[in-house]
Design a protein around this motif. Structure first.
Motif, PDB file in Angstrom:
ATOM      1  N   SER A   1      -4.947  40.926  15.089  1.00 13.47           N
ATOM      2  CA  SER A   1      -4.187  41.254  13.875  1.00 13.47           C
ATOM      3  C   SER A   1      -3.481  40.005  13.372  1.00 13.47           C
ATOM      4  O   SER A   1      -3.510  38.955  14.003  1.00 13.47           O
ATOM      5  CB  SER A   1      -3.156  42.347  14.176  1.00 13.47           C
ATOM      6  OG  SER A   1      -2.122  41.841  14.987  1.00 13.47           O
TER       7      SER A   1
ATOM      8  N   ASP B   1       0.557  43.611  16.684  1.00 13.37           N
ATOM      9  CA  ASP B   1       0.434  44.769  15.823  1.00 13.37           C
ATOM     10  C   ASP B   1      -1.013  45.240  15.854  1.00 13.37           C
ATOM     11  O   ASP B   1      -1.925  44.472  16.158  1.00 13.37           O
ATOM     12  CB  ASP B   1       0.826  44.388  14.392  1.00 13.37           C
ATOM     13  CG  ASP B   1       0.949  45.590  13.470  1.00 13.37           C
ATOM     14  OD1 ASP B   1       1.155  46.715  13.969  1.00 13.37           O
ATOM     15  OD2 ASP B   1       0.858  45.396  12.248  1.00 13.37           O
TER      16      ASP B   1
ATOM     17  N   THR C   1      -4.440  46.988  13.896  1.00  9.82           N
ATOM     18  CA  THR C   1      -5.126  46.673  12.640  1.00  9.82           C
ATOM     19  C   THR C   1      -5.437  47.968  11.918  1.00  9.82           C
ATOM     20  O   THR C   1      -5.573  49.028  12.531  1.00  9.82           O
ATOM     21  CB  THR C   1      -6.424  45.881  12.896  1.00  9.82           C
ATOM     22  OG1 THR C   1      -7.251  46.622  13.792  1.00  9.82           O
ATOM     23  CG2 THR C   1      -6.126  44.521  13.498  1.00  9.82           C
ATOM     24  N   GLY C   2      -5.559  47.881  10.599  1.00  9.60           N
ATOM     25  CA  GLY C   2      -5.896  49.060   9.798  1.00  9.60           C
ATOM     26  C   GLY C   2      -4.854  50.156   9.922  1.00  9.60           C
ATOM     27  O   GLY C   2      -3.660  49.911   9.832  1.00  9.60           O
ATOM     28  N   VAL C   3      -5.325  51.402  10.171  1.00  3.98           N
ATOM     29  CA  VAL C   3      -4.406  52.542  10.260  1.00  3.98           C
ATOM     30  C   VAL C   3      -3.534  52.478  11.515  1.00  3.98           C
ATOM     31  O   VAL C   3      -2.548  53.194  11.622  1.00  3.98           O
ATOM     32  CB  VAL C   3      -5.157  53.892  10.208  1.00  3.98           C
ATOM     33  CG1 VAL C   3      -5.827  54.078   8.864  1.00  3.98           C
ATOM     34  CG2 VAL C   3      -6.162  54.013  11.333  1.00  3.98           C
ATOM     35  N   SER C   4      -3.876  51.626  12.465  1.00  3.04           N
ATOM     36  CA  SER C   4      -3.075  51.462  13.686  1.00  3.04           C
ATOM     37  C   SER C   4      -1.951  50.449  13.525  1.00  3.04           C
ATOM     38  O   SER C   4      -1.201  50.206  14.460  1.00  3.04           O
ATOM     39  CB  SER C   4      -3.972  51.015  14.841  1.00  3.04           C
ATOM     40  OG  SER C   4      -4.951  51.984  15.095  1.00  3.04           O
ATOM     41  N   SER C   5      -1.822  49.856  12.355  1.00  2.00           N
ATOM     42  CA  SER C   5      -0.823  48.819  12.123  1.00  2.00           C
ATOM     43  C   SER C   5       0.554  49.429  11.860  1.00  2.00           C
ATOM     44  O   SER C   5       0.756  50.120  10.861  1.00  2.00           O
ATOM     45  CB  SER C   5      -1.218  47.951  10.935  1.00  2.00           C
ATOM     46  OG  SER C   5      -0.154  47.098  10.580  1.00  2.00           O
TER      47      SER C   5
ATOM     48  N   GLN D   1       2.086  47.559   8.699  1.00  6.11           N
ATOM     49  CA  GLN D   1       1.581  48.042   7.418  1.00  6.11           C
ATOM     50  C   GLN D   1       2.027  49.470   7.143  1.00  6.11           C
ATOM     51  O   GLN D   1       2.421  49.795   6.024  1.00  6.11           O
ATOM     52  CB  GLN D   1       0.054  47.969   7.387  1.00  6.11           C
ATOM     53  CG  GLN D   1      -0.473  46.562   7.296  1.00  6.11           C
ATOM     54  CD  GLN D   1      -1.999  46.520   7.315  1.00  6.11           C
ATOM     55  OE1 GLN D   1      -2.668  47.531   7.244  1.00  6.11           O
ATOM     56  NE2 GLN D   1      -2.544  45.316   7.420  1.00  6.11           N
ATOM     57  N   THR D   2       1.987  50.320   8.155  1.00  4.96           N
ATOM     58  CA  THR D   2       2.364  51.724   7.975  1.00  4.96           C
ATOM     59  C   THR D   2       3.795  51.857   7.479  1.00  4.96           C
ATOM     60  O   THR D   2       4.088  52.639   6.576  1.00  4.96           O
ATOM     61  CB  THR D   2       2.192  52.507   9.294  1.00  4.96           C
ATOM     62  OG1 THR D   2       0.814  52.437   9.685  1.00  4.96           O
ATOM     63  CG2 THR D   2       2.612  53.951   9.143  1.00  4.96           C
TER      64      THR D   2
END
Length: 116
Positions: free
Chosen positions: A42, A59, A61-65, A68-69
């Motif tokens: 990440s 962190d 990546t994508g929806v697991s971040s 970002q969330t």
């Protein structure tokens, strides 16, 4: 010969360049409570404090971040049930020093060069 003004601008430029991300291959982050250095896919490192415990990790990546969330970018915020979360995007940025103390140190060094 370089004047003091040119030397100061050169020093500031160099310090700013060192703060830039180094590519898209991921970054290095501290991980765990023992501060092991790991390579992260990440682009963010996390420092998380819940109660008296502080852990550091990459962190997702994508929806697991987490960064970002919860829209935490180069800052810190308190997230319910997760604690105090700091997200940052530079190599080993989730150290024990805060970003503000690093900035204070950098500006102190610049002031010393300017006035002494």
């Amino acid at each position: 010969m370089l004047s003091l003004s040119h030397l100061t601008h050169l020093l500031i430029s160099l310090l700013l360049l060192l703060q830039l991300p180094r590519g898209t291959d991921g970054i290095e982050c501290y991980s765990g409570s023992q501060l092991q250095v790991i390579n992260c896919p990440s682009m963010s490192c996390i420092k998380q404090t819940l109660g008296l415990d502080t852990v550091r990790y990459c962190d997702g990546t994508g929806v697991s971040s987490i960064c970002q969330t919860y829209r935490i970018v180069e800052t810190c915020d308190t997230i319910p049930n997760l604690g105090y979360i700091c997200c940052c995007g530079g190599d080993l940025c989730n150290s024990t020093l805060s970003k503000s103390s690093g900035l204070f140190l950098m500006f102190s060094v610049i002031l010393i060069f300017l006035f002494f």
